[in-house]
Design a protein around this motif. Structure first.
Motif, short mmCIF file in Angstrom:
data_model
loop_
_atom_site.label_atom_id
_atom_site.label_comp_id
_atom_site.label_asym_id
_atom_site.label_seq_id
_atom_site.Cartn_x
_atom_site.Cartn_y
_atom_site.Cartn_z
N SER A 98 22.22 13.69 -9.45
CA SER A 98 22.27 12.82 -10.58
C SER A 98 23.56 12.05 -10.84
O SER A 98 23.66 11.09 -11.30
CB SER A 98 22.22 13.71 -11.85
N ILE A 99 24.73 12.56 -10.06
CA ILE A 99 25.93 11.81 -10.13
C ILE A 99 25.83 10.47 -9.42
O ILE A 99 26.27 9.46 -10.04
CB ILE A 99 27.16 12.84 -9.31
N VAL A 100 24.84 10.33 -8.55
CA VAL A 100 24.69 9.14 -7.97
C VAL A 100 23.67 8.42 -8.53
O VAL A 100 23.70 7.19 -8.64
CB VAL A 100 24.48 9.17 -6.30
N THR A 101 22.36 9.12 -8.83
CA THR A 101 21.36 8.27 -9.68
C THR A 101 21.78 7.52 -10.92
O THR A 101 21.04 6.91 -11.22
CB THR A 101 20.01 9.27 -9.52
N GLU A 102 22.59 8.42 -11.62
CA GLU A 102 22.92 7.72 -12.94
C GLU A 102 23.96 6.66 -12.84
O GLU A 102 24.51 6.08 -14.01
CB GLU A 102 23.20 9.15 -13.81
N LEU A 138 12.66 13.29 -2.13
CA LEU A 138 12.55 14.72 -1.71
C LEU A 138 11.54 14.50 -0.60
O LEU A 138 10.43 14.00 -0.55
CB LEU A 138 12.21 15.49 -2.92
N ASP A 139 12.10 14.90 0.67
CA ASP A 139 11.28 15.25 1.86
C ASP A 139 10.84 16.77 1.98
O ASP A 139 11.85 17.52 2.18
CB ASP A 139 11.96 14.53 2.85
N PHE A 140 9.67 16.93 1.55
CA PHE A 140 9.26 18.54 2.05
C PHE A 140 8.69 18.52 3.47
O PHE A 140 7.52 17.73 3.73
CB PHE A 140 7.97 18.65 1.05
N SER A 141 9.40 19.10 4.34
CA SER A 141 9.03 19.17 5.87
C SER A 141 9.80 20.49 6.21
O SER A 141 10.78 21.12 5.98
CB SER A 141 9.61 17.98 6.20
N GLY A 142 8.78 21.26 7.06
CA GLY A 142 9.09 22.41 7.59
C GLY A 142 9.59 23.66 6.53
O GLY A 142 8.74 23.72 5.61
N ASN A 143 10.48 23.99 6.73
CA ASN A 143 11.15 24.97 5.70
C ASN A 143 12.12 24.87 4.74
O ASN A 143 12.94 25.32 4.30
CB ASN A 143 11.57 26.25 6.41
N ALA A 144 12.44 23.47 4.45
CA ALA A 144 13.41 22.92 3.46
C ALA A 144 12.71 21.66 2.77
O ALA A 144 12.03 20.82 3.34
CB ALA A 144 14.72 22.39 4.35
N ILE A 145 13.58 21.43 1.54
CA ILE A 145 13.39 20.12 0.81
C ILE A 145 14.76 19.30 1.29
O ILE A 145 15.73 19.81 1.00
CB ILE A 145 13.32 20.39 -0.48
N THR A 146 14.67 18.26 1.90
CA THR A 146 15.89 17.49 2.08
C THR A 146 15.96 16.44 0.98
O THR A 146 14.92 15.59 0.76
CB THR A 146 15.58 16.55 3.48
N MET A 147 16.91 16.19 0.26
CA MET A 147 17.02 15.20 -1.03
C MET A 147 18.05 14.56 -0.66
O MET A 147 19.25 14.71 -0.02
CB MET A 147 17.61 16.46 -2.19
N SER A 148 17.64 13.42 -1.10
CA SER A 148 18.87 12.18 -0.82
C SER A 148 18.89 11.13 -1.94
O SER A 148 17.76 10.80 -2.52
CB SER A 148 18.74 11.53 0.51
N SER A 149 19.55 10.22 -1.86
CA SER A 149 19.68 9.16 -2.96
C SER A 149 20.79 8.24 -2.62
O SER A 149 22.00 8.61 -2.25
CB SER A 149 19.85 9.42 -4.36
N VAL A 150 20.44 6.97 -2.78
CA VAL A 150 21.27 5.81 -2.21
C VAL A 150 21.61 4.86 -3.89
O VAL A 150 20.73 4.44 -4.08
CB VAL A 150 21.09 5.17 -1.02
N SER A 151 22.93 4.63 -4.17
CA SER A 151 23.11 3.43 -5.19
C SER A 151 24.28 2.73 -4.99
O SER A 151 24.90 3.00 -3.81
CB SER A 151 23.10 4.28 -6.72
N SER A 152 24.51 1.78 -5.62
CA SER A 152 25.73 0.78 -5.06
C SER A 152 26.90 1.68 -5.33
O SER A 152 27.97 1.17 -4.74
CB SER A 152 25.72 -0.19 -6.44
#
Length: 421
Positions: free
Chosen positions: A285-289, A302-316
Motif C-alpha cells: 500500500s505504500i506504493v499503491t497509495e 496477485l499471482d497465485f502460482s505453485g506454492n506462493a502468491i507473488t504480489m507486485s505493484s508499480v506506480s509513478s
C-alpha cells in the motif's frame, strides 16, 4: 430546577449522549440534551419508587439515546441544555459534586468546588417526542457477539452512496442465527453467530441499520458476556445496553440479495497465514497509495502460482515485490485488486484468526476470504473441470453456527480490478 450530581456519574451519561446530539441544527432543542429531574412520563416510564433520578436524552430526529442516573433532586424541572457547553463545563470542573440550578428565565448555574458557570437553557417542552421504547420482537444477545459482528463488517458499509441500502448494514435473524452484512458495491463483508432462543421464541426478522449509527453503537458495547436487549419496532430499532437506551430509525429500503453474489463453485483454493498476507499488502500500500505525479492509486497484482502468491505493484513513485507462501489446489490465476479494499478486509478478520482460505475463479470474478478451519459461510464446491471428482475438504462442511462457539463465522468477498495488459 435544582439538582446535584456526582461528576463521574454525570460524565458517564453525557459522553454517549454528546455523540448523538447534533451541534449544528436549525432546531435549537435538538442541539441540546433534555434533562428531566425527575423523569417525565411523557418520555417513558421510570422507577416511581425513586424520585432522585435524572433522565438525560439526546435526539437528532433520526437516532437518539436516553440514560437515567441517580442524583439529589431539590427542585423538579424539565430543560434542554446545549450539548457542547454542558459537556465542556462538567469535564473542566473538579471531581466531586456538581450542582445544576435553573431559574424560570432559563439561566443555568453550574457549580463545583469553587468554580461556577452561567449558561442558558430552553424549556424541555420544546424537545421533540421520541419513539416509545417497545418492540414487536425482542432479543437478548451477549454484548461481545454484537460488538464483534459489527467490527467485522462495518468497514464495508458505504458512507454517502446514492443507493440507500449500501449506507446501512443488514441485520438478519433467522433460524436462531444473527447475520450482519455490509456492502458498498466493491466488497462485501458478512459475519454471523448463534443466538439463544428466548421464552417467547420471537419470529425471524430483517432490517437495515444506518452505518453511522453502528459506529456510535460500537462505543457503547463492551467485550463482555453481559446481554443487551434488542427491540425491533415498526420504524425503529432499540438497544438497551446496561440501562442506556440507544435507538435509530431503520432505513426503509430492501437490501440486496447478497447470497446470489457469492460464487457457489471455485477453480482455485489457497490456504495461507493471514498475518503474512496482511503484512505484504500493508507494505504494498505504500506504493499503491502514492499520488506523486497525479497517478492516483494503482492496483496490486496477485499471482497465485505453485506454492506462493507473488504480489507486485508499480506506480509513478516506485514499485514493490512481495511473496507469500501458500498451500494451493486448482488452477493458477493472476488477479488485481484495489489495495485498500483488500487491506481493510484482512484487517477486519478477528485477531485470533491465524490462517485463512482464499477461493477464486478468474481475474474478473470476486474472491472469497474465510477462516481456514471450521464451518463455511457458503457451501461452495470445487469446479469439476479443474478438480474432477475430488471433493476436497468442503463438501460436507456445515454452514450453521455453533451456539457455544466464542468466535463468529465471517466471510469477505472482494471484487477485482481489470488490469492493464
Amino acid at each position: 430546577m435544582k439538582v446535584t450530581f456526582e461528576k463521574s456519574k454525570l460524565m458517564g451519561a453525557l459522553g454517549p449522549a454528546a455523540g448523538i446530539s447534533q451541534t449544528k441544527n436549525t432546531l435549537v432543542s435538538v442541539d441540546g440534551l433534555l434533562f428531566e429531574c425527575p423523569p417525565n412520563k411523557r418520555y417513558g416510564d421510570y422507577d416511581l419508587d425513586n424520585p432522585n433520578l435524572c433522565r438525560i436524552s439526546a435526539f437528532d430526529l433520526e437516532k437518539g439515546l436516553r440514560s437515567t442516573i441517580e442524583c439529589n433532586v431539590y427542585e423538579e424541572g424539565l430543560f434542554v441544555i446545549n450539548t457542547q457547553k454542558i459537556l465542556q463545563i462538567v469535564r473542566a470542573l473538579p471531581d466531586g459534586d456538581i450542582t445544576l440550578e435553573i431559574d424560570n428565565t432559563g439561566k443555568v448555574q453550574i457549580s463545583g468546588g469553587y468554580s461556577k458557570f452561567e449558561i442558558a437553557a430552553t424549556p424541555g417542552d420544546d424537545f421533540p417526542t421520541m419513539p416509545m421504547f417497545i418492540g414487536e420482537n425482542v432479543y437478548k444477545i451477549p454484548q461481545y457477539k454484537v460488538r464483534s459482528l459489527i467490527s467485522e463488517t462495518i468497514f464495508a458499509v458505504a458512507q454517502n452512496d446514492q443507493r440507500a441500502a449500501f449506507n446501512g448494514a443488514l441485520f438478519k435473524i433467522k433460524d436462531g442465527e444473527l447475520t450482519v452484512v455490509g456492502c458498498d458495491g466493491n466488497r462485501l463483508a458478512a459475519a454471523k453467530c448463534s443466538i439463544a432462543d428466548t421464552n417467547d421464541s420471537p419470529a425471524d426478522a430483517e432490517m437495515v441499520i444506518p452505518g453511522k449509527f453502528l459506529g456510535e453503537l460500537m462505543k457503547l458495547l463492551r467485550d463482555t458476556e453481559d446481554e443487551l436487549t434488542m427491540m425491533i419496532g415498526r420504524k425503529h430499532i432499540i438497544f438497551n445496553i446496561d440501562g442506556i437506551y440507544f435507538f435509530t430509525r431503520m432505513l426503509e429500503t430492501e437490501y440486496i440479495n447478497y447470497e446470489k453474489l457469492l460464487p457457489t463453485t471455485y477453480m482455485t483454493q489457497a490456504y495461507l497465514s493471514r498475518a503474512e498476507l496482511l503484512g505484504a499488502v500493508e507494505r504494498a500500500s505504500i506504493v499503491t497509495e502514492d499520488k506523486l505525479g497525479g497517478s492516483g492509486r494503482s492496483y496490486v497484482k496477485l499471482d497465485f502460482s505453485g506454492n506462493a502468491i507473488t504480489m507486485s505493484s508499480v506506480s509513478s513513485g516506485g514499485s514493490v515485490f512481495e511473496k507469500v507462501m501458500i498451500a494451493k489446489d486448482g488452477a493458477d490465476v493472476t488477479i488485481g485488486f484495489n489495495c485498500r479494499y483488500l487491506l481493510e478486509s484482512l484487517k477486519a478478520c478477528p485477531s485470533d484468526c491465524d490462517r485463512i482460505r482464499i477461493r477464486l475463479n478468474s481475474p474478473l470474478m470476486g474472491v472469497v476470504i474465510e477462516p481456514a478451519e471450521g464451518p463455511t459461510f457458503i457451501n461452495a464446491r470445487p469446479d469439476a473441470s479443474i478438480f474432477g471428482d475430488r471433493a476436497l475438504d468442503v463438501a460436507e462442511n456445515s454452514t450453521s453456527c455453533d451456539l457455544d462457539s466464542k468466535t463468529n463465522m465471517f466471510m469477505y468477498f472482494v471484487m477485482p480490478i481489470r488490469m492493464n495488459k
